[in-house]
Structures are given as structure tokens and as C-alpha cells.
Design an enzyme around this catalytic site. Structure first.
Site, PDB file in Angstrom:
ATOM      1  CD  GLU A  70      -1.153  -0.382   3.725  1.00  0.00           C
ATOM      2  OE1 GLU A  70      -2.315   0.031   3.695  1.00  0.00           O
ATOM      3  OE2 GLU A  70      -0.665  -0.985   4.700  1.00  0.00           O
TER       4      GLU A  70
ATOM      5  CG  LEU B 137      -5.468   0.623   7.855  1.00  0.00           C
ATOM      6  CD1 LEU B 137      -5.164   0.196   9.289  1.00  0.00           C
ATOM      7  CD2 LEU B 137      -5.542   2.127   7.771  1.00  0.00           C
TER       8      LEU B 137
HETATM    9  N1  PMP Z   1      -3.190   2.367   4.500  1.00  0.00           N
HETATM   10  C1  PMP Z   1      -2.465   3.025   5.431  1.00  0.00           C
HETATM   11  C2  PMP Z   1      -1.121   2.506   5.796  1.00  0.00           C
HETATM   12  C3  PMP Z   1      -2.976   4.194   6.034  1.00  0.00           C
HETATM   13  O1  PMP Z   1      -2.263   4.839   6.952  1.00  0.00           O
HETATM   14  C4  PMP Z   1      -4.250   4.668   5.618  1.00  0.00           C
HETATM   15  C5  PMP Z   1      -4.828   5.934   6.176  1.00  0.00           C
HETATM   16  N2  PMP Z   1      -4.791   6.029   7.524  1.00  0.00           N
HETATM   17  C6  PMP Z   1      -4.962   3.945   4.648  1.00  0.00           C
HETATM   18  C7  PMP Z   1      -4.400   2.804   4.115  1.00  0.00           C
HETATM   19  C8  PMP Z   1      -6.317   4.391   4.187  1.00  0.00           C
HETATM   20  O2  PMP Z   1      -7.281   4.144   5.153  1.00  0.00           O
HETATM   21  P1  PMP Z   1      -8.608   5.033   5.252  1.00  0.00           P
HETATM   22  O3  PMP Z   1      -9.273   4.942   3.929  1.00  0.00           O
HETATM   23  O4  PMP Z   1      -9.384   4.387   6.330  1.00  0.00           O
HETATM   24  O5  PMP Z   1      -8.156   6.421   5.589  1.00  0.00           O
END
Ligand code: PMP
Length: 287
Positions: free
Chosen positions: A183, A207
Site C-alpha cells: 500500500e 490497513l
Molecule cells: N493504508 C495506510 C497505511 C494508512 O495509513 C491509511 C490511512 N490512515 C490507509 C491505508 C487508508 O485508510 P482510510 O481509507 O481508512 O483512511
């Protein structure tokens, strides 16, 4: 102008809010966080963030610190007290301060979690100029721990990743493990090939983005093809489009990877359409 922030049950001026030097968040990165975006004074996907917070805490054996209803009320109060129209609410919960340093977790009956929330105003989230030109990313090895599904405050490596990107004239880094993209440093990563939207499947390696869940749901509803599978950085460089998602960037096109243009080197049609759909649909359920 100073903000009103929330700390352990109180709304305080940001200069008055103080946390102990023994707080386990400070000493051990023993804490979790969430970032919820606010558009037109309303919370986007609050429920998703609250559910993921509970899960992160459970995985770390942290006692539930605050009810969902209370949490919503605190978010609302912060929006009102800070007159927040567009931006984010940052929330962090740590295992609290046992008044000394010890690797062993303190007894949750004796040490209560530390709960902090504050607002970050940003009037450029919806009209972010980057959405029109796209982002450049560089690839770096993924050197984080093995439980990336838990949203902990151990953000040093992602922070270093952003610095590496910056030093190379890019906007962000995509992390790579065993040749496959995991990611972005603070976002989920996607490519588009032959109209198919490809993103890594959920596991402990990434995540579970709240924006990812919403965007994939909207993509499915719009009859777009979604493939949840691993992809390599080489595949990404040869894709038609690339993009990221996160609570603060929504859907953001990626136009260059390691100096190689993706597709035409301009934001792609599918990313632009998904950004439009996401903003339109998500605002309908904002609270
Ligand atoms: N991956 C990582 C490592 C992150 O830090 C985030 C954002 N906090 C996301 C993905 C995206 O998650 P979200 O759509 O819940 O903000």
C-alpha cells in the site's frame, strides 16, 4: 487561532491539554488512531472509523475506552467548537500512563487509556488541485511490522517513506514486499488495466481502509470490474491508470511510478469517475 481539543473527558484550549511523559503512546507507540474527514461540517464514514477503532483496540487487548455514541458526540462538539467546515478529526487512544516505564502492560483497572482528539482544518480536500494533475510515487521496500491491519501510531517508517519520496521529487511512496505492492505510506493502492480495478486483497499486510471499502462498494454498484489481488510494481508501471484512496485524499490519481508515466501520464478516467462517485455518495450518508 488556537483550537479546542479533547483530552480524557475535557474540552480544552490546545495549549492547556497535556499528556504525561510516562504515557505509553509516547514511550512505546502503544496506541491506536483514526482520522475521520469532515465535509460541510459533517463526518464522513464515522461508523466505519468507529468500528475499525474498536477492532484495533481489541487486537491490542486494550479496554474499550469510550462508547460509540460518546465518541460521536465528542466529534460533533469539536466540529462546532472549532467551527470546522472542511478538514479532519484526528483521534488517538493510548494504553495510558502507568507513571513509570515497563514493557508489561499495566492493569487496565488501574490505568485508564489516554484519549485525545483534535481538528485539522483543510479547505482544499474536495477541491484538491492534485486531483487534476495526479501524484508521483516512488517504490520502497515495506519494512513495517506484520500487523498492518491494526491502525497503530507506529508511523516512523511511513513517515520516512514520505521523506524518501519528497527527496526524489515525488509525492508519496508505494511499499513493496516480495515484489508485490502492499500500500501507500498512508493510503491504499490501486491500478486499472483494461477497465478492471485491481487492489491487494485484505489481510494483515495492509490497513483495511474505510475509503477502500466504500470505493469498492460504489465501483461494484456502478457495474465496474473489481479484482482483489496482489500486483507488482512492474504491473503498476504498465497499467492504464493508478490511484490511491484514504479518508483525507478520497480517490487520488497516481500518474507516475519511479519516474515512469502510468498510461498517458495524466489522471485516468476511472480514477476521476470514482472520485466523483465517492464524494457524491459519501456525502449522502455524512452525519
Ligand atoms: N493504508 C495506510 C497505511 C494508512 O495509513 C491509511 C490511512 N490512515 C490507509 C491505508 C487508508 O485508510 P482510510 O481509507 O481508512 O483512511
Amino acid at each position: 487561532m488556537s483550537r479546542i481539543v479533547y483530552l480524557n473527558g475535557e474540552f480544552l484550549d490546545e495549549n492547556e491539554a497535556k499528556v504525561s511523559i510516562f504515557d505509553r503512546g509516547f514511550l512505546m507507540a502503544d496506541g491506536v488512531y483514526e482520522v475521520t474527514s469532515v465535509i460541510n461540517g459533517k463526518l464522513i464514514d464515522f461508523d466505519g472509523h468507529a468500528v475499525r477503532l474498536e477492532r484495533s483496540m481489541k487486537e491490542l487487548m486494550m479496554d474499550s475506552a469510550i462508547s460509540k455514541e460518546n465518541l460521536l458526540e465528542v466529534h460533533r462538539q469539536l466540529i462546532v467548537q472549532n467551527n470546522l467546515n472542511e478538514g479532519m478529526i484526528y483521534l488517538q487512544i493510548t494504553r495510558g500512563s502507568p507513571n513509570d516505564r515497563d514493557f508489561v502492560f499495566p492493569d487496565p483497572k488501574e490505568v485508564k487509556p489516554t484519549i485525545v482528539l483534535f481538528t485539522q482544518s483543510n479547505s482544499n480536500m474536495v477541491q484538491n488541485p492534485k486531483a487534476k494533475i495526479g501524484m508521483k510515487v516512488v517504490s520502497i521496500p515495506d519494512e513495517r511490522w506484520g500487523r498492518r491491519d491494526i491502525k497503530t501510531v507506529q508511523l516512523l517508517y511511513p513517515s520516512m517513506g514520505k521523506m524518501i519520496a519528497k527527496s526524489q521529487g515525488a509525492d508519496d511512496a508505494w511499499m513493496v514486499e516480495d515484489g508485490m505492492v502492499t500500500e501507500g505510506t498512508s493510503n491504499n493502492a490501486y491500478i486499472v488495466k483494461d477497465d478492471s480495478i485491481i487492489t491487494r486483497e485484505l489481510s494483515n499486510d495492509i490497513l483495511h481502509g474505510i475509503t477502500r471499502a466504500a470505493v469498492l462498494r460504489f465501483a461494484n454498484e456502478a457495474q465496474m470490474t473489481v479484482e482483489e489481488r496482489n500486483f507488482s510494481i512492474e504491473e503498476a508501471k504498465n497499467a492504464d491508470e493508478a490511484f490511491i484512496t484514504s479518508a483525507s485524499t478520497f480517490v487520488m490519481p497516481v500518474v507516475n511510478i519511479d519516474g515512469v508515466d502510468v498510461g498517458t501520464g495524466k489522471p485516468g478516467k476511472i480514477a476521476a469517475r470514482l472520485r466523483e462517485i465517492y464524494l457524491e455518495e459519501t456525502l449522502k450518508t455524512a452525519i
